[in-house]
Design a protein around this motif. Structure first.
Motif, short mmCIF file in Angstrom:
data_model
loop_
_atom_site.label_atom_id
_atom_site.label_comp_id
_atom_site.label_asym_id
_atom_site.label_seq_id
_atom_site.Cartn_x
_atom_site.Cartn_y
_atom_site.Cartn_z
N GLU A 85 0.83 -1.21 0.00
CA GLU A 85 0.00 0.00 0.00
C GLU A 85 0.87 1.27 0.00
O GLU A 85 0.51 2.28 -0.56
CB GLU A 85 -0.92 -0.02 1.22
CG GLU A 85 -1.91 1.14 1.25
CD GLU A 85 -2.78 1.12 2.49
OE1 GLU A 85 -4.01 1.27 2.33
OE2 GLU A 85 -2.25 0.96 3.61
N HIS A 86 2.06 1.16 0.60
CA HIS A 86 3.00 2.29 0.66
C HIS A 86 3.85 2.43 -0.61
O HIS A 86 4.72 3.28 -0.67
CB HIS A 86 3.93 2.14 1.87
CG HIS A 86 3.24 2.34 3.17
ND1 HIS A 86 3.92 2.40 4.36
CD2 HIS A 86 1.93 2.51 3.50
CE1 HIS A 86 3.07 2.60 5.36
NE2 HIS A 86 1.84 2.66 4.86
N GLY A 87 3.62 1.57 -1.58
CA GLY A 87 4.37 1.66 -2.83
C GLY A 87 5.54 0.71 -2.93
O GLY A 87 6.37 0.83 -3.83
N ALA A 88 5.62 -0.26 -2.03
CA ALA A 88 6.70 -1.25 -2.09
C ALA A 88 6.37 -2.36 -3.09
O ALA A 88 5.21 -2.58 -3.42
CB ALA A 88 6.94 -1.85 -0.70
N GLN A 155 7.06 2.56 -5.81
CA GLN A 155 6.65 3.94 -5.54
C GLN A 155 5.75 4.52 -6.63
O GLN A 155 5.78 5.71 -6.92
CB GLN A 155 7.88 4.83 -5.33
CG GLN A 155 8.56 4.60 -4.00
CD GLN A 155 7.63 4.99 -2.86
OE1 GLN A 155 7.46 6.15 -2.56
NE2 GLN A 155 6.99 4.00 -2.25
N ALA A 156 4.94 3.66 -7.23
CA ALA A 156 4.05 4.08 -8.31
C ALA A 156 2.85 4.84 -7.77
O ALA A 156 2.37 4.58 -6.67
CB ALA A 156 3.58 2.87 -9.11
N LYS A 157 2.34 5.74 -8.57
CA LYS A 157 1.14 6.48 -8.20
C LYS A 157 -0.08 5.55 -8.15
O LYS A 157 -1.11 5.91 -7.58
CB LYS A 157 0.91 7.61 -9.18
CG LYS A 157 1.91 8.72 -9.02
CD LYS A 157 1.60 9.87 -9.94
CE LYS A 157 2.42 11.00 -9.76
NZ LYS A 157 3.47 11.57 -9.79
N SER A 158 0.03 4.36 -8.73
CA SER A 158 -1.07 3.40 -8.67
C SER A 158 -1.20 2.77 -7.29
O SER A 158 -2.23 2.17 -6.99
CB SER A 158 -0.89 2.32 -9.74
OG SER A 158 0.34 1.62 -9.52
#
Length: 174
Positions: A85-88, A155-158
């Motif tokens: 959820e944090h972009g990992a 670290q995607a905006k998705s």
């Protein structure tokens, strides 16, 4: 199985007050074998959670996240999912994966700050990359799709909370 290096380029002509503007945009290259999912975020639950996909790609998760890094043992998916959820990106491998392959994965994980690497029992492919809402299985650590997946999803905006911490959580294994 390879990434399509380029997709078609779309062009449009727009006329405004007698001026013609030419615009171009290219679509994102397809990663062959990529599976995508849709899950709401922010669903914190304190207990063990069973996931539809294994390894997980989203859904309810523990309020605490798993610290990014390289682990010698399997991880609790309820913490890993919070890190997603944090972009990992979570990279898991079958425990019997050859040492040479594991070393390639360790080298990859150590060059990325939002990556978790750990063994995972009973997954369909020898190596599985998971991000929030996306998953890819590959046979070999040197497959070019590994880097393509990391480039697209770390670290995607998705992801629901890109930039949220990937340290300061838990480092426990199963």
């Amino acid at each position: 199985m390879r990434i399509r290096a380029s997709q078609r380029v779309l062009r449009a002509r727009i006329s405004v007050a007698g001026l013609t503007l030419l615009t171009a945009c290219s679509s994102t290259p397809t990663i062959q074998g990529l599976k995508t999912y849709s899950y709401p975020s922010g669903q914190h639950q304190p207990n063990l959670i069973t996931y539809k996909e294994s390894p997980s790609v989203g859904g309810p998760h523990n309020p605490t996240w798993q610290n990014c890094g390289v682990y010698p043992a399997p991880l609790f998916q309820m913490y890993v999912t919070h890190s997603l959820e944090h972009g990992a990106v979570s990279i898991t491998y079958r425990p019997g994966l050859p040492d040479v392959q594991r070393q390639v994965l360790r080298d990859v994980a150590r060059t990325h700050s939002y990556v978790l690497l750990s063994p995972f029992d009973n997954q369909q492919a020898p190596i599985v990359l998971s991000a929030w809402g996306a998953q890819l299985g590959v046979e070999d650590a040197s497959d070019s799709r590994v880097q393509a997946f990391l480039q697209r999803y770390e670290q995607a905006k998705s992801s629901p909370e890109p930039g949220a911490p990937c340290q300061g959580g838990v480092s426990s294994t199963t």
